[in-house]
Design a protein around this motif. Structure first.
Motif, short mmCIF file in Angstrom:
data_model
loop_
_atom_site.label_atom_id
_atom_site.label_comp_id
_atom_site.label_asym_id
_atom_site.label_seq_id
_atom_site.Cartn_x
_atom_site.Cartn_y
_atom_site.Cartn_z
N LEU A 199 0.88 -1.33 -0.01
CA LEU A 199 0.12 -0.14 0.12
C LEU A 199 0.77 1.18 0.17
O LEU A 199 0.60 2.12 -0.63
CB LEU A 199 -0.71 -0.06 1.47
N ARG A 203 0.87 3.44 -3.65
CA ARG A 203 -0.45 4.13 -2.96
C ARG A 203 -1.10 5.24 -4.11
O ARG A 203 -2.10 5.41 -4.19
CB ARG A 203 -0.12 4.74 -1.87
N VAL A 209 -4.48 -0.28 -5.12
CA VAL A 209 -4.87 0.03 -3.71
C VAL A 209 -6.10 -0.64 -3.45
O VAL A 209 -6.63 -1.24 -2.34
CB VAL A 209 -5.17 1.57 -3.47
#
Lengths: 468, 274
Positions: A199, A203, A209
């Motif tokens: 993540l 991101r 995500v």
């Protein structure tokens, strides 16, 4: 979710008439509801290739099985063309019987893992596609064959290849629900830090995500997830990390978008979990911290918008929004005050005739406001709440009737003229009738109101024969 | 359906599925007052029926509305080759190239040209294989870190670490990203031979072998020797000669170029797209 539009076109183009599609979807929905009631609601997800719009298996079973075995032998034998063979295999493995035939071959999984970890990047991608197809199988015996690959899938999560990461994630997410043993193994292998690192690294890529979110949610669907997987993380810690603040401000933005007429499909998929977070976090939030944690009090406006916007199209979502508003108004005077100042009360009152659990929640919200200050009661009365109560007192729903009297009581106690006003509006006979209601709680309330508050008022005395 | 249980006004209440407790029959107050309404936040368990519709909607999304692998990044480009001149891979899309690059050229050890799947594993590899200080310290303290992120444990030898991985983290005993230095034996000899054998190595990596990957041959692939040399160039001119001529498999602590690692990452930034 931003991809929904694209997928929708493809689904319709496929030849099914609209009616057939609706029928299919309704059946599907029924199956899902039943699964949820049985606490068996679990879904696996399949990523399609670029050139596919539906996950159809077009080949007949026998060919599929033969192809799977044939491709396996070719791959095992070595030689050029392995990338093409692997790609073909990934397509063949869409078919359940081909999957079984492949897995029956000795060392088939070992071969796949070899390609997954080998020096050819394209082969790695095709190998993970094969694994992904297998992971999607509803039969745990098939998907569990993928388990030897998990430490590698997890290791790759901290890599940088986006498409590859997505496939690894969805494959892991599909394997999670198979059994508790699988979940424990993944936990031991470090799935949580791996997801966190993925993540962090990726991101900026929404597809990745979302995939991380999917995998994590699959993981947390375990019955005792709360104890085993996130042992120390109760709501207080979430609050400390600003979860409530974030979710609330997101809801404010979404409410604003909806108010502006944003009809984007899929918005409710986003709103729903936010509502649930806010709703439950609020009930864990110490009252003193509410003003800092709950943030902008305009969330009341957003929530009212959501209730009204989804009333017809998605009543369950309207109900959930109302639930959040109840929790908020139960705890925070500021929110009650905001509802009045922003003139949102008349809009809420219009919802009182609607059933499906919405009206009780709305009435509860109004009761929360009335309970806070006498000054609020006066304002509520000015909004015309009394006539709304005259309608709700006649409803069949006992909870509505009881709540209506609770609210009426608070209004009456809040100001001297209220009782008179209520009688003027014809409320007296309604209460009289309720004295004969089947429910003791209702009878007692009606009697108390009549004897202590209404019988003494002038409008009654002047208009009615005093009763014995 | 969602009646909170009677209780103190400020305390949150859980609503159990299937309805709450009391009927709202109030505690009779001092004057027989039946009104006991108190604002109550309602906490709902995830299995509560209020959440049924929302859950069903989400699963419809998961199952019905399949997400297709998007071709968003597929700009029409003519075929182009991998940036590394001695890597002969060719691509027709940026996506393909990105995957190839990230898988094979991204986390590469400049000392021995092995490619690792992540920055962290590369760091550990360099420490354990090419850092003489590490070797010295390891004689006295636990230096071998667990490979699982978040674990944090350290071990005296790589064997201890492997046992830990197998026992605690349920890793397979033949995990391919946990090679000990001893396993380098076969690769070492390859590197020491002349250029054409080195070219063999190049071929092996960049075009793909004709043999299926063997048990011992791990994910750690070799970046082409020439590329390793190119990568070291920006670091410092005096090291240039050393690195390119250096036998990648022998350790020369004094010229060990930690800088080469960074120059490698610089190279990445210089990649130009057509």
């Amino acid at each position: 979710m931003w991809r929904l539009n694209k997928v929708r076109h493809k689904a319709v183009r496929h030849g099914d008439s609209l009616e057939e599609l609706k029928l299919k979807r309704r059946e599907h929905e029924r199956a899902l509801r039943q699964a949820r009631r049985d606490r068996q609601l679990v879904s696996k997800r399949l990523l399609l290739n670029d050139d596919e719009d539906q996950p159809e298996v077009t080949m007949d079973t026998n060919t599929g099985e033969q192809d799977a075995v044939g491709l396996f032998l070719k791959l095992q034998h070595g030689g050029l063309g392995r990338e093409a063979h692997l790609e073909a295999l990934s397509k063949v493995l869409r078919d359940p019987s081909a999957q079984l035939a492949f897995l029956k071959q000795e060392n088939s999984m070992h071969l796949l893992v070899g390609f997954l970890t080998g020096s050819d990047a394209t082969c790695r991608l095709q190998a993970v596609r094969c694994l992904h197809e297998l992971s999607h199988s509803p039969h745990a015996s098939v998907s569990s064959a993928c388990l030897p690959a998990t430490p590698y899938l997890l290791t790759y999560l901290s890599g940088q290849s986006t498409k590859f990461s997505e496939l690894c994630l969805y494959t892991l997410g599909n394997l999670c629900p198979d059994s508790d043993a699988v979940k424990e193994k993944l936990l031991a292998q470090g799935i949580i830090p791996a997801l966190a690192s993925c993540l962090e690294n990726q991101r900026h890529n929404l597809a990745v995500v979302e995939a991380v979110g999917f995998t994590l949610s699959q993981f947390l669907q375990a019955k005792n997830a709360a104890e085993k997987i996130i042992p120390m993380k109760d709501n207080r810690e979430l609050l400390a990390h600003g979860a409530l603040l974030q979710c609330s401000s997101l809801l404010v933005s979404l409410g604003g978008a909806v108010a502006e007429g944003n009809k984007e499909e899929g918005l409710e998929l986003f709103i729903c979990p936010l509502l649930r977070c806010v709703g439950n976090l609020l009930s864990s939030c110490p009252v003193k911290e509410l003003s800092t944690q709950a943030g902008d009090v305009r969330i009341v406006a957003a929530l009212c918008t959501l209730v009204q916007a989804f009333l017809q199209s998605r009543p369950a979502l309207a109900r959930e929004s109302a639930w959040v508003l109840n929790n908020l108004t139960a705890l925070s005077s500021a929110s009650c005050s905001a509802l009045l100042t922003l003139n949102l009360v008349p809009g809420l009152m219009k919802l009182l005739p609607f059933s499906q659990g919405i009206n009780t929640m709305i009435l509860r919200i109004l009761a929360n406001i009335a309970h806070k200050k006498k000054h609020f009661c006066a304002q509520l009365t000015r909004c015309g709440l009394l006539s709304a109560l005259c309608a709700t007192l006649k409803m069949a729903d006992q909870e509505m009737v009881t709540l209506s009297m609770d609210v009426l009581y608070m209004l009456v106690v809040g100001g001297p003229q209220v009782a008179e006003e209520f009688v003027k509006q014809g409320g007296f006979p309604l209460l009289e009738a309720l004295q004969y209601n089947g429910e003791g709680a209702i009878r007692r309330r009606a009697t108390h109101l009549l004897e202590r508050h209404l019988l003494s008022c002038s409008s009654y005395c002047s208009e009615n024969v005093p009763c014995s | 359906m969602l009646r909170p249980e009677p209780g103190r006004p400020e305390s949150p209440r859980d609503a159990r599925p299937g309805g709450g407790g009391g009927e709202g029959e109030g505690e009779e107050g001092e004057e027989g007052n039946p009104f006991d309404f108190a604002p109550q936040p309602v906490r709902l368990h995830r299995d509560h029926e209020l959440f049924e519709d929302g859950d069903v909607l989400r699963h419809l999304y998961l199952q019905d509305l399949y997400v297709s692998e998007e071709a968003e990044d597929k700009r029409a480009v003519s075929e182009f080759a991998c940036h590394f001149s001695s890597c002969s891979a060719v691509f027709s899309s940026l996506e393909e190239y990105e995957h190839h690059y990230n898988s094979l050229h991204r986390h590469v050890c400049c000392s021995c040209r092995r490619s690792l799947p992540s920055a962290r594993l590369l760091d550990l590899h360099i420490q354990e294989w090419h850092d003489s200080l590490f070797t010295i310290l390891a004689q006295r303290q636990d230096m071998y870190q667990c490979l699982v992120e978040g674990c944090g444990q350290k071990f005296r030898t790589s064997k201890h670490r492997k046992d830990h991985l197998v026992r605690i983290h349920k890793y397979p005993p033949d995990f391919r990203f946990d090679k000990t230095k001893k396993n380098r034996g076969t690769q070492q000899t390859k590197g020491q031979q002349q250029k054409d054998t080195a070219m063999e190595v190049v071929d092996e990596v960049c075009e793909g072998t004709s043999d299926p990957p063997e048990q011992g041959e791990s994910m750690e692939t070799y970046v082409c020797e020439e590329e390793a040399a190119r990568m070291a160039t920006p670091a410092s001119s005096e090291e240039h000669a050393d690195v390119s001529a250096a036998d990648p498999s022998t350790e020369s602590p004094s010229t060990e170029p930690p800088k080469a690692r960074f120059s490698y990452r610089l190279v990445f930034k210089q990649v130009r797209w057509k």
